[in-house]
Design a protein around this motif. Structure first.
Motif, PDB file in Angstrom:
ATOM      1  N   GLU A   1       0.852  -1.193   0.000  1.00 35.20           N
ATOM      2  CA  GLU A   1       0.000   0.000   0.000  1.00 35.20           C
ATOM      3  C   GLU A   1       0.886   1.239   0.000  1.00 35.20           C
ATOM      4  O   GLU A   1       1.726   1.419   0.890  1.00 35.20           O
ATOM      5  CB  GLU A   1      -0.879   0.000   1.250  1.00 35.20           C
ATOM      6  N   VAL A   2       0.702   2.103  -0.973  1.00 37.43           N
ATOM      7  CA  VAL A   2       1.541   3.300  -1.102  1.00 37.43           C
ATOM      8  C   VAL A   2       1.118   4.343  -0.076  1.00 37.43           C
ATOM      9  O   VAL A   2      -0.049   4.709   0.029  1.00 37.43           O
ATOM     10  CB  VAL A   2       1.443   3.888  -2.522  1.00 37.43           C
ATOM     11  N   VAL A   3       2.096   4.805   0.688  1.00 36.18           N
ATOM     12  CA  VAL A   3       1.898   5.901   1.634  1.00 36.18           C
ATOM     13  C   VAL A   3       2.479   7.176   1.040  1.00 36.18           C
ATOM     14  O   VAL A   3       1.871   8.232   1.106  1.00 36.18           O
ATOM     15  CB  VAL A   3       2.545   5.571   3.004  1.00 36.18           C
ATOM     16  N   ALA A   4       3.668   7.074   0.440  1.00 30.81           N
ATOM     17  CA  ALA A   4       4.310   8.207  -0.234  1.00 30.81           C
ATOM     18  C   ALA A   4       5.068   7.664  -1.443  1.00 30.81           C
ATOM     19  O   ALA A   4       5.948   6.817  -1.291  1.00 30.81           O
ATOM     20  CB  ALA A   4       5.263   8.930   0.708  1.00 30.81           C
ATOM     21  N   ALA A   5       4.708   8.129  -2.621  1.00 30.20           N
ATOM     22  CA  ALA A   5       5.382   7.726  -3.854  1.00 30.20           C
ATOM     23  C   ALA A   5       6.815   8.256  -3.850  1.00 30.20           C
ATOM     24  O   ALA A   5       7.160   9.149  -3.057  1.00 30.20           O
ATOM     25  CB  ALA A   5       4.609   8.269  -5.057  1.00 30.20           C
ATOM     26  N   PRO A   6       7.664   7.737  -4.728  1.00 29.55           N
ATOM     27  CA  PRO A   6       9.052   8.223  -4.767  1.00 29.55           C
ATOM     28  C   PRO A   6       9.113   9.744  -4.931  1.00 29.55           C
ATOM     29  O   PRO A   6       8.375  10.326  -5.726  1.00 29.55           O
ATOM     30  CB  PRO A   6       9.641   7.520  -5.988  1.00 29.55           C
ATOM     31  N   HIS A   7       9.983  10.336  -4.127  1.00 30.63           N
ATOM     32  CA  HIS A   7      10.161  11.786  -4.152  1.00 30.63           C
ATOM     33  C   HIS A   7      11.569  12.133  -3.675  1.00 30.63           C
ATOM     34  O   HIS A   7      12.206  11.349  -2.992  1.00 30.63           O
ATOM     35  CB  HIS A   7       9.121  12.478  -3.258  1.00 30.63           C
ATOM     36  N   ASP A   8      12.024  13.312  -4.071  1.00 29.19           N
ATOM     37  CA  ASP A   8      13.321  13.813  -3.628  1.00 29.19           C
ATOM     38  C   ASP A   8      13.110  14.641  -2.361  1.00 29.19           C
ATOM     39  O   ASP A   8      12.177  15.437  -2.278  1.00 29.19           O
ATOM     40  CB  ASP A   8      13.967  14.659  -4.721  1.00 29.19           C
ATOM     41  N   THR A   9      13.989  14.432  -1.382  1.00 27.36           N
ATOM     42  CA  THR A   9      13.889  15.163  -0.121  1.00 27.36           C
ATOM     43  C   THR A   9      14.800  16.381  -0.135  1.00 27.36           C
ATOM     44  O   THR A   9      15.700  16.491  -0.978  1.00 27.36           O
ATOM     45  CB  THR A   9      14.288  14.265   1.067  1.00 27.36           C
ATOM     46  N   ASP A  10      14.602  17.269   0.836  1.00 23.90           N
ATOM     47  CA  ASP A  10      15.450  18.457   0.923  1.00 23.90           C
ATOM     48  C   ASP A  10      16.834  18.139   1.467  1.00 23.90           C
ATOM     49  O   ASP A  10      17.714  18.989   1.466  1.00 23.90           O
ATOM     50  CB  ASP A  10      14.776  19.551   1.755  1.00 23.90           C
ATOM     51  N   TYR A  11      17.071  16.912   1.944  1.00 26.87           N
ATOM     52  CA  TYR A  11      18.394  16.515   2.419  1.00 26.87           C
ATOM     53  C   TYR A  11      19.111  15.600   1.430  1.00 26.87           C
ATOM     54  O   TYR A  11      20.075  14.928   1.767  1.00 26.87           O
ATOM     55  CB  TYR A  11      18.325  15.883   3.818  1.00 26.87           C
ATOM     56  N   GLY A  12      18.610  15.561   0.183  1.00 24.16           N
ATOM     57  CA  GLY A  12      19.322  14.882  -0.890  1.00 24.16           C
ATOM     58  C   GLY A  12      19.021  13.409  -1.087  1.00 24.16           C
ATOM     59  O   GLY A  12      19.741  12.727  -1.799  1.00 24.16           O
ATOM     60  N   SER A  13      17.967  12.917  -0.480  1.00 23.28           N
ATOM     61  CA  SER A  13      17.619  11.505  -0.622  1.00 23.28           C
ATOM     62  C   SER A  13      16.473  11.333  -1.607  1.00 23.28           C
ATOM     63  O   SER A  13      15.700  12.259  -1.861  1.00 23.28           O
ATOM     64  CB  SER A  13      17.202  10.933   0.735  1.00 23.28           C
ATOM     65  N   ARG A  14      16.375  10.159  -2.160  1.00 18.40           N
ATOM     66  CA  ARG A  14      15.236   9.752  -2.991  1.00 18.40           C
ATOM     67  C   ARG A  14      14.512   8.685  -2.173  1.00 18.40           C
ATOM     68  O   ARG A  14      15.075   7.626  -1.897  1.00 18.40           O
ATOM     69  CB  ARG A  14      15.726   9.196  -4.322  1.00 18.40           C
ATOM     70  N   ASP A  15      13.288   8.959  -1.730  1.00 17.84           N
ATOM     71  CA  ASP A  15      12.573   8.112  -0.782  1.00 17.84           C
ATOM     72  C   ASP A  15      11.186   7.721  -1.278  1.00 17.84           C
ATOM     73  O   ASP A  15      10.598   8.400  -2.115  1.00 17.84           O
ATOM     74  CB  ASP A  15      12.345   8.857   0.546  1.00 17.84           C
ATOM     75  N   PHE A  16      10.649   6.659  -0.693  1.00 18.88           N
ATOM     76  CA  PHE A  16       9.241   6.321  -0.789  1.00 18.88           C
ATOM     77  C   PHE A  16       8.852   5.557   0.470  1.00 18.88           C
ATOM     78  O   PHE A  16       9.709   5.030   1.175  1.00 18.88           O
ATOM     79  CB  PHE A  16       8.915   5.504  -2.058  1.00 18.88           C
ATOM     80  N   THR A  17       7.551   5.501   0.750  1.00 20.06           N
ATOM     81  CA  THR A  17       7.055   4.786   1.920  1.00 20.06           C
ATOM     82  C   THR A  17       5.852   3.946   1.520  1.00 20.06           C
ATOM     83  O   THR A  17       4.970   4.428   0.798  1.00 20.06           O
ATOM     84  CB  THR A  17       6.645   5.766   3.038  1.00 20.06           C
ATOM     85  N   VAL A  18       5.835   2.705   2.014  1.00 19.00           N
ATOM     86  CA  VAL A  18       4.715   1.801   1.775  1.00 19.00           C
ATOM     87  C   VAL A  18       4.342   1.095   3.076  1.00 19.00           C
ATOM     88  O   VAL A  18       5.093   1.108   4.043  1.00 19.00           O
ATOM     89  CB  VAL A  18       5.040   0.746   0.682  1.00 19.00           C
ATOM     90  N   ARG A  19       3.165   0.465   3.053  1.00 21.08           N
ATOM     91  CA  ARG A  19       2.671  -0.299   4.190  1.00 21.08           C
ATOM     92  C   ARG A  19       2.564  -1.761   3.761  1.00 21.08           C
ATOM     93  O   ARG A  19       2.094  -2.057   2.670  1.00 21.08           O
ATOM     94  CB  ARG A  19       1.313   0.248   4.610  1.00 21.08           C
ATOM     95  N   ASP A  20       3.006  -2.672   4.631  1.00 20.65           N
ATOM     96  CA  ASP A  20       2.907  -4.106   4.333  1.00 20.65           C
ATOM     97  C   ASP A  20       1.512  -4.625   4.725  1.00 20.65           C
ATOM     98  O   ASP A  20       0.714  -3.876   5.307  1.00 20.65           O
ATOM     99  CB  ASP A  20       4.045  -4.894   4.990  1.00 20.65           C
ATOM    100  N   PRO A  21       1.189  -5.885   4.432  1.00 16.12           N
ATOM    101  CA  PRO A  21      -0.150  -6.408   4.742  1.00 16.12           C
ATOM    102  C   PRO A  21      -0.512  -6.401   6.226  1.00 16.12           C
ATOM    103  O   PRO A  21      -1.683  -6.436   6.573  1.00 16.12           O
ATOM    104  CB  PRO A  21      -0.102  -7.845   4.219  1.00 16.12           C
ATOM    105  N   GLU A  22       0.484  -6.352   7.114  1.00 18.84           N
ATOM    106  CA  GLU A  22       0.219  -6.304   8.555  1.00 18.84           C
ATOM    107  C   GLU A  22      -0.015  -4.876   9.036  1.00 18.84           C
ATOM    108  O   GLU A  22      -0.411  -4.659  10.169  1.00 18.84           O
ATOM    109  CB  GLU A  22       1.398  -6.910   9.324  1.00 18.84           C
TER     110      GLU A  22
END
Length: 136
Positions: free
Chosen positions: A99-120
Motif C-alpha cells: 500500500e503506497v503511503v508516499a510515492a518516490p520523491h526527492d527530499t530536501d536533504y538529498g535523498s530519494r525516498d518512498f514509503t509503503v505499508r505491508d499487509p500487517e
C-alpha cells in the motif's frame, strides 16, 4: 582494508500471519530468508537479511492474554531501509501489493525516498539516505 562490523542492532516485529509477511517481505522488497523456526503456521523466530547489510527479525504474535516476554503489537513497526535503487524497488513493492503511503520523491536533504505499508500495517520507508557519518 577495513571491514564494516556485522549488524549488532536487529529491528524486530510481530505479525498476525508471520509466514505470509515473510513471503511478502521477500517478494516485495528483496529481503532474503536466512532462517525460520516454528511449526505449522506459527513462527517462533525468523531472520531476514537485507542484501546490502543488516536485516530484521520477526515472529508470530501470541494470543491476547498469553504469557509473552516480547509483547509487540502487530502492525506498529516502522523502518527506514537504505537502497541504491528506490524507483525500481518501489515498482517491485507496488507490484507485490504494498500500500503506497508516499510515492518516490526527492527530499530536501538529498535523498530519494518512498514509503509503503505491508499487509500487517507496518510502515517501510526506503531511500538513498545513508545517515550522517559516525564521529571519529
Amino acid at each position: 582494508m577495513t571491514r564494516e562490523p556485522a549488524p549488532q542492532v536487529w529491528p524486530s516485529l510481530r505479525a498476525r500471519d508471520a509466514r505470509t509477511l515473510i513471503r511478502f517481505l521477500v517478494e516485495a522488497f528483496g529481503f532474503e530468508e536466512t532462517v525460520v523456526y516454528g511449526d505449522e503456521e506459527r513462527v517462533h523466530h525468523a531472520q531476514l537479511a537485507w542484501p546490502p547489510g543488516g536485516g530484521v527479525m520477526l515472529g508470530s504474535a501470541r494470543e491476547p492474554g498469553a504469557d509473552d516476554p516480547w509483547p509487540l503489537r502487530p502492525g506498529a513497526f516502522g523502518a527506514y531501509v537504505v537502497t541504491d535503487e528506490p524507483d525500481a524497488l518501489y515498482g517491485r513493492a507496488v507490484a507485490a501489493g504494498a500500500e503506497v503511503v508516499a510515492a518516490p520523491h526527492d527530499t530536501d536533504y538529498g535523498s530519494r525516498d518512498f514509503t509503503v505499508r505491508d499487509p500487517e500495517g507496518n510502515l517501510w520507508a526506503f531511500g538513498t539516505y545513508r545517515g550522517e557519518p559516525r564521529k571519529a
